[in-house]
Design a protein around this motif. Structure first.
Motif, PDB file in Angstrom:
ATOM      1  N   ALA A  21      -6.064   5.556   0.144  1.00  0.00           N
ATOM      2  CA  ALA A  21      -5.003   5.341  -0.594  1.00  0.00           C
ATOM      3  C   ALA A  21      -5.170   4.247   0.042  1.00  0.00           C
ATOM      4  CB  ALA A  21      -3.630   6.802  -0.140  1.00  0.00           C
ATOM      5  N   VAL A  22      -5.127   3.353  -1.211  1.00  0.00           N
ATOM      6  CA  VAL A  22      -4.760   1.408  -0.303  1.00  0.00           C
ATOM      7  C   VAL A  22      -3.066   1.706  -0.541  1.00  0.00           C
ATOM      8  CG1 VAL A  22      -5.098  -0.721  -0.541  1.00  0.00           C
ATOM      9  CG2 VAL A  22      -7.074   1.687  -0.654  1.00  0.00           C
ATOM     10  N   VAL A  23      -2.361   1.358   0.393  1.00  0.00           N
ATOM     11  CA  VAL A  23      -1.264   0.741  -0.109  1.00  0.00           C
ATOM     12  C   VAL A  23      -0.507  -0.343   0.015  1.00  0.00           C
ATOM     13  CG1 VAL A  23       1.459   1.456   0.204  1.00  0.00           C
ATOM     14  CG2 VAL A  23      -0.389   3.310   0.677  1.00  0.00           C
ATOM     15  N   THR A  24      -0.106  -1.220  -0.912  1.00  0.00           N
ATOM     16  CA  THR A  24       0.037  -2.408  -0.904  1.00  0.00           C
ATOM     17  C   THR A  24       2.269  -2.644  -1.121  1.00  0.00           C
ATOM     18  OG1 THR A  24       0.028  -2.532  -2.987  1.00  0.00           O
ATOM     19  CG2 THR A  24      -2.270  -3.889  -1.858  1.00  0.00           C
ATOM     20  N   ASP A  25       2.556  -3.814  -0.625  1.00  0.00           N
ATOM     21  CA  ASP A  25       3.880  -3.942  -0.608  1.00  0.00           C
ATOM     22  C   ASP A  25       4.181  -5.078  -1.849  1.00  0.00           C
ATOM     23  OD1 ASP A  25       3.915  -6.409  -0.338  1.00  0.00           O
ATOM     24  OD2 ASP A  25       4.166  -6.734   1.497  1.00  0.00           O
ATOM     25  N   ARG A  26       5.531  -5.580  -2.600  1.00  0.00           N
ATOM     26  CA  ARG A  26       5.513  -5.968  -3.820  1.00  0.00           C
ATOM     27  C   ARG A  26       4.490  -7.165  -3.817  1.00  0.00           C
ATOM     28  NH1 ARG A  26       8.834 -10.304  -4.217  1.00  0.00           N
ATOM     29  NH2 ARG A  26      10.061  -9.283  -1.922  1.00  0.00           N
ATOM     30  N   LYS A  27       4.422  -7.955  -2.259  1.00  0.00           N
ATOM     31  CA  LYS A  27       3.895  -8.814  -2.671  1.00  0.00           C
ATOM     32  C   LYS A  27       1.870  -8.772  -2.888  1.00  0.00           C
ATOM     33  CE  LYS A  27       5.614 -11.303   0.942  1.00  0.00           C
ATOM     34  NZ  LYS A  27       5.382 -11.761   2.231  1.00  0.00           N
ATOM     35  N   GLY A  28       2.004  -7.693  -3.118  1.00  0.00           N
ATOM     36  CA  GLY A  28       0.782  -7.218  -3.232  1.00  0.00           C
ATOM     37  C   GLY A  28      -0.565  -7.164  -1.592  1.00  0.00           C
ATOM     38  N   ASP A  29       0.749  -7.214  -0.748  1.00  0.00           N
ATOM     39  CA  ASP A  29      -0.143  -8.081   0.991  1.00  0.00           C
ATOM     40  C   ASP A  29      -0.185  -5.915   1.055  1.00  0.00           C
ATOM     41  OD1 ASP A  29       0.231 -10.233   1.080  1.00  0.00           O
ATOM     42  OD2 ASP A  29       2.070  -9.734   2.236  1.00  0.00           O
ATOM     43  N   TRP A  30      -0.923  -6.147   2.147  1.00  0.00           N
ATOM     44  CA  TRP A  30      -2.132  -4.599   2.613  1.00  0.00           C
ATOM     45  C   TRP A  30      -0.786  -3.897   3.945  1.00  0.00           C
ATOM     46  CZ3 TRP A  30      -3.507  -3.185   7.269  1.00  0.00           C
ATOM     47  CH2 TRP A  30      -4.737  -2.169   7.447  1.00  0.00           C
ATOM     48  N   CYS A  31      -0.353  -2.775   3.126  1.00  0.00           N
ATOM     49  CA  CYS A  31       0.278  -2.291   4.184  1.00  0.00           C
ATOM     50  C   CYS A  31       0.065  -0.970   5.513  1.00  0.00           C
ATOM     51  CB  CYS A  31       1.272  -0.807   3.770  1.00  0.00           C
ATOM     52  SG  CYS A  31       2.536  -2.663   2.579  1.00  0.00           S
ATOM     53  N   ARG A  32      -1.191  -0.375   4.660  1.00  0.00           N
ATOM     54  CA  ARG A  32      -2.434   0.285   4.999  1.00  0.00           C
ATOM     55  C   ARG A  32      -2.773   1.311   4.207  1.00  0.00           C
ATOM     56  NH1 ARG A  32      -0.965  -1.600   9.417  1.00  0.00           N
ATOM     57  NH2 ARG A  32       0.028  -0.863  11.680  1.00  0.00           N
ATOM     58  N   THR A  33      -3.509   1.852   4.754  1.00  0.00           N
ATOM     59  CA  THR A  33      -5.102   2.751   4.017  1.00  0.00           C
ATOM     60  C   THR A  33      -5.101   3.930   5.216  1.00  0.00           C
ATOM     61  OG1 THR A  33      -5.891   0.918   3.257  1.00  0.00           O
ATOM     62  CG2 THR A  33      -7.194   3.599   2.811  1.00  0.00           C
ATOM     63  N   THR A  34      -4.852   5.125   3.713  1.00  0.00           N
ATOM     64  CA  THR A  34      -5.488   6.523   5.084  1.00  0.00           C
ATOM     65  C   THR A  34      -6.383   7.150   3.363  1.00  0.00           C
ATOM     66  OG1 THR A  34      -3.937   8.479   5.487  1.00  0.00           O
ATOM     67  CG2 THR A  34      -3.306   7.686   3.149  1.00  0.00           C
ATOM     68  N   THR A  35      -6.527   8.554   4.458  1.00  0.00           N
ATOM     69  CA  THR A  35      -7.595   9.852   3.147  1.00  0.00           C
ATOM     70  C   THR A  35      -6.415  10.276   2.314  1.00  0.00           C
ATOM     71  OG1 THR A  35      -8.098  11.080   5.038  1.00  0.00           O
ATOM     72  CG2 THR A  35      -9.293   8.888   4.439  1.00  0.00           C
ATOM     73  N   ILE A  36      -7.000  10.837   1.600  1.00  0.00           N
ATOM     74  CA  ILE A  36      -6.452  12.302   0.847  1.00  0.00           C
ATOM     75  C   ILE A  36      -7.576  12.944   0.434  1.00  0.00           C
ATOM     76  CG2 ILE A  36      -4.638  10.780   0.383  1.00  0.00           C
ATOM     77  CD1 ILE A  36      -5.752  10.003  -2.880  1.00  0.00           C
ATOM     78  N   GLU A  37      -6.948  13.894   0.317  1.00  0.00           N
ATOM     79  CA  GLU A  37      -8.242  15.045  -0.427  1.00  0.00           C
ATOM     80  C   GLU A  37      -8.193  15.435  -1.333  1.00  0.00           C
ATOM     81  OE1 GLU A  37      -6.778  17.904   2.754  1.00  0.00           O
ATOM     82  OE2 GLU A  37      -8.078  16.261   4.672  1.00  0.00           O
ATOM     83  N   ARG A  86       5.832   7.829   2.398  1.00  0.00           N
ATOM     84  CA  ARG A  86       7.023   7.878   3.537  1.00  0.00           C
ATOM     85  C   ARG A  86       6.708   7.331   4.577  1.00  0.00           C
ATOM     86  NH1 ARG A  86       8.598  12.803   2.209  1.00  0.00           N
ATOM     87  NH2 ARG A  86      10.659  11.820   0.741  1.00  0.00           N
ATOM     88  N   TRP A  87       5.583   7.427   4.859  1.00  0.00           N
ATOM     89  CA  TRP A  87       4.669   7.295   6.108  1.00  0.00           C
ATOM     90  C   TRP A  87       4.391   5.680   6.350  1.00  0.00           C
ATOM     91  CZ3 TRP A  87      -0.830   5.282   6.660  1.00  0.00           C
ATOM     92  CH2 TRP A  87      -1.410   4.960   8.210  1.00  0.00           C
ATOM     93  N   LEU A  88       4.436   4.828   5.694  1.00  0.00           N
ATOM     94  CA  LEU A  88       4.848   3.665   5.841  1.00  0.00           C
ATOM     95  C   LEU A  88       5.564   2.542   4.882  1.00  0.00           C
ATOM     96  CD1 LEU A  88       1.086   3.126   4.015  1.00  0.00           C
ATOM     97  CD2 LEU A  88       2.562   2.376   6.932  1.00  0.00           C
ATOM     98  N   ARG A  89       7.322   3.365   4.977  1.00  0.00           N
ATOM     99  CA  ARG A  89       8.373   3.146   4.018  1.00  0.00           C
ATOM    100  C   ARG A  89       9.325   1.805   4.647  1.00  0.00           C
ATOM    101  NH1 ARG A  89       9.552   7.703   7.362  1.00  0.00           N
ATOM    102  NH2 ARG A  89      11.166   7.583   8.715  1.00  0.00           N
ATOM    103  N   ASP A  90       8.991   1.902   6.467  1.00  0.00           N
ATOM    104  CA  ASP A  90       9.232   0.473   7.129  1.00  0.00           C
ATOM    105  C   ASP A  90       8.305  -0.743   6.863  1.00  0.00           C
ATOM    106  OD1 ASP A  90      10.755   1.937   8.348  1.00  0.00           O
ATOM    107  OD2 ASP A  90       9.220   2.073  10.063  1.00  0.00           O
ATOM    108  N   PHE A  91       6.687  -0.297   5.846  1.00  0.00           N
ATOM    109  CA  PHE A  91       6.805  -1.748   5.051  1.00  0.00           C
ATOM    110  C   PHE A  91       7.087  -2.080   3.736  1.00  0.00           C
ATOM    111  CE2 PHE A  91       3.595  -0.378   8.983  1.00  0.00           C
ATOM    112  CZ  PHE A  91       3.005  -1.740   9.143  1.00  0.00           C
ATOM    113  N   HIS A  92       8.148  -0.954   3.095  1.00  0.00           N
ATOM    114  CA  HIS A  92       8.460  -1.188   2.038  1.00  0.00           C
ATOM    115  C   HIS A  92       7.465  -1.046   0.609  1.00  0.00           C
ATOM    116  CE1 HIS A  92      12.289  -2.500   3.998  1.00  0.00           C
ATOM    117  NE2 HIS A  92      11.633  -3.638   4.629  1.00  0.00           N
ATOM    118  N   PRO A  93       6.660  -0.433   1.067  1.00  0.00           N
ATOM    119  CA  PRO A  93       5.374   0.338  -0.124  1.00  0.00           C
ATOM    120  C   PRO A  93       5.402   0.064  -1.798  1.00  0.00           C
ATOM    121  CG  PRO A  93       5.218   1.854   0.809  1.00  0.00           C
ATOM    122  CD  PRO A  93       6.488   1.060   1.826  1.00  0.00           C
TER     123      PRO A  93
END
Length: 188
Positions: free
Chosen positions: A117-133, A146-153
């Motif tokens: 799961a590649v999470v990005t913000d409003r500008k398309g900037d990468w926030c983080r990537t995590t695995t999902i099952e 929620r884990w990355l909420r401070d990055f405004h995904p």
């Protein structure tokens, strides 16, 4: 004049220099692995190895990279990476154990047990990537956001080995809110 671009050389080959002991153990553990059969091994200074896998069983996939450096094995796929994967968080595991666990991770990626799961913000900037099952997707996407909420995904791109199967999901604003605990539940 342009600077020379550093590149690896095919390994093993007559032009490849020596590799460090860590890389040798990893190479021994991985070079006969069926998934690596169509991969490309390259040697990098000062004696590290990179295995790039772009095809599995004759089908094209998004590249998987496994590389050794500074006595670590890094596994990378789907815009996610991990260093020295080892079972049960055995941080000081030997190189051969780490290589075996890397094989398991790659196999899980290839057979769909895990996706990224590649999470990005409003500008398309990468926030983080995590695995999902495998399993219900929405709660896992919500947890990642929620884990990355401070990055405004704003978006989560779910990736698999085949790029044509990738899907983008908008982040529901409710996912970013912290749960509110009521006094009744606390006094319970």
């Amino acid at each position: 004049m342009t600077d020379a671009v550093e590149s690896g050389v095919p390994y093993p080959s007559d032009v490849a220099g020596p590799i460090d002991e860590w890389s040798r153990v990893v190479y021994t553990a991985l070079h006969t692995w069926p998934i690596a059969r169509d991969g490309e091994w390259t040697r990098w200074e000062p004696g590290y190895l990179l295995l790039t896998i772009k095809r599995v069983d004759g089908r094209e996939i998004e590249p998987i990279a496994l590389y050794t450096a500074d006595e670590e094995l890094t596994v990378s796929f789907g815009y996610w990476e991990t260093h020295n994967p080892a079972p049960y968080e055995l941080w000081n595991a030997e190189a051969d154990i780490i290589a075996e666990h890397a094989k398991l991770l790659v196999a899980q990626w290839l057979n769909g047990e895990i996706r990224t799961a590649v999470v990005t913000d409003r500008k398309g900037d990468w926030c983080r990537t995590t695995t999902i099952e495998q399993g219900e997707l929405t709660p896992q996407l919500e947890a990642a956001a929620r884990w990355l909420r401070d990055f405004h995904p704003e978006k989560v791109e779910v990736r698999t080995p085949v790029k044509g199967d990738w899907k983008i999901y908008p982040v529901d604003p409710n996912w970013l809110k912290l749960p509110v605990l009521s006094l009744d539940r606390l006094q319970g």
